[in-house]
Design a protein around this motif. Sequence first.
Motif, mmCIF file in Angstrom:
data_model
loop_
_atom_site.group_PDB
_atom_site.id
_atom_site.type_symbol
_atom_site.label_atom_id
_atom_site.label_comp_id
_atom_site.label_asym_id
_atom_site.label_seq_id
_atom_site.Cartn_x
_atom_site.Cartn_y
_atom_site.Cartn_z
ATOM 1 N N MET A 97 -13.612 22.709 -20.240
ATOM 2 C CA MET A 97 -13.862 23.730 -21.266
ATOM 3 C C MET A 97 -14.871 24.762 -20.797
ATOM 4 O O MET A 97 -14.714 25.961 -21.067
ATOM 5 C CB MET A 97 -14.311 23.074 -22.573
ATOM 6 C CG MET A 97 -13.185 22.339 -23.262
ATOM 7 S SD MET A 97 -13.615 21.723 -24.903
ATOM 8 C CE MET A 97 -14.642 20.315 -24.491
ATOM 9 N N ALA A 100 -12.967 27.208 -18.525
ATOM 10 C CA ALA A 100 -12.087 28.121 -19.263
ATOM 11 C C ALA A 100 -12.892 29.138 -20.063
ATOM 12 O O ALA A 100 -12.556 30.331 -20.089
ATOM 13 C CB ALA A 100 -11.161 27.332 -20.184
ATOM 14 N N MET A 101 -13.946 28.690 -20.723
ATOM 15 C CA MET A 101 -14.764 29.617 -21.515
ATOM 16 C C MET A 101 -15.436 30.651 -20.624
ATOM 17 O O MET A 101 -15.536 31.826 -20.998
ATOM 18 C CB MET A 101 -15.789 28.853 -22.346
ATOM 19 C CG MET A 101 -15.171 28.117 -23.504
ATOM 20 S SD MET A 101 -16.429 27.188 -24.409
ATOM 21 C CE MET A 101 -15.470 26.689 -25.851
ATOM 22 N N ASN A 112 -6.840 35.478 -21.315
ATOM 23 C CA ASN A 112 -7.309 34.321 -22.087
ATOM 24 C C ASN A 112 -6.270 33.213 -22.110
ATOM 25 O O ASN A 112 -6.605 32.036 -21.974
ATOM 26 C CB ASN A 112 -7.659 34.739 -23.513
ATOM 27 C CG ASN A 112 -8.830 35.698 -23.559
ATOM 28 O OD1 ASN A 112 -9.555 35.871 -22.569
ATOM 29 N ND2 ASN A 112 -9.031 36.331 -24.692
ATOM 30 N N ILE A 116 -6.756 29.253 -20.853
ATOM 31 C CA ILE A 116 -6.514 28.100 -21.728
ATOM 32 C C ILE A 116 -5.396 27.224 -21.170
ATOM 33 O O ILE A 116 -5.534 26.000 -21.097
ATOM 34 C CB ILE A 116 -6.209 28.556 -23.166
ATOM 35 C CG1 ILE A 116 -7.448 29.202 -23.786
ATOM 36 C CG2 ILE A 116 -5.723 27.383 -24.020
ATOM 37 C CD1 ILE A 116 -7.197 29.880 -25.121
ATOM 38 N N LEU A 139 -10.574 25.412 -27.381
ATOM 39 C CA LEU A 139 -10.426 26.683 -26.666
ATOM 40 C C LEU A 139 -9.666 27.707 -27.496
ATOM 41 O O LEU A 139 -10.031 28.890 -27.525
ATOM 42 C CB LEU A 139 -9.741 26.461 -25.311
ATOM 43 C CG LEU A 139 -10.553 25.646 -24.297
ATOM 44 C CD1 LEU A 139 -9.724 25.397 -23.042
ATOM 45 C CD2 LEU A 139 -11.868 26.339 -23.955
#
Length: 169
Positions: A97, A100-101, A112, A116, A139
């Motif tokens: 996470m 991805a963030m 985006n 994800i 997410l």
Amino acid sequence: MTRSNAREVAVHMIYELGFGSRSAEELLEHEMTRERFAQLGEEEPLYAQFPNEKQRQYIRDLVQGVYVHGPELDDYISRYSVGWSFARIPRMAAAVMRTAMYEVLYMPAIPNSAAINEAVEIAKNYEPAEVVSFINGILGSFVRAEFADSAPKPEKKEEDAAGPEEPEE
């Protein structure tokens, strides 16, 4: 090495950073060598090919960026993991996470949806289905809430957004 593999290598390093024994730079210095990849590649196919320059830079950017922005990323994870304390989240799930963030917040060339989708695919290799669903939910909620008022990043093929899939040795 594909871009997806480079991302997964970065997640491994980000996971290792979660144990707090080394800085991002120290970790990268140790792990991003041909010798280390050859050693790891004997047991883990992900490391069979040493990344090209663009892929090495991408891995470095991710690992250093997550290291620098760790508290901010963990705050987002805590905010969107309703009903879970951060301490209950598996370390690999947190590393996925965070990665991805970071891509969503700080790497505008990566759509985006690609960040994800790649996170979910990586998580499938390490976590049970319910944790993968948890990651996907967090997410998705994060992107919908944090970017509700802004235009989405342009959808590009990930190859265009993040460099070539083929090695450039």
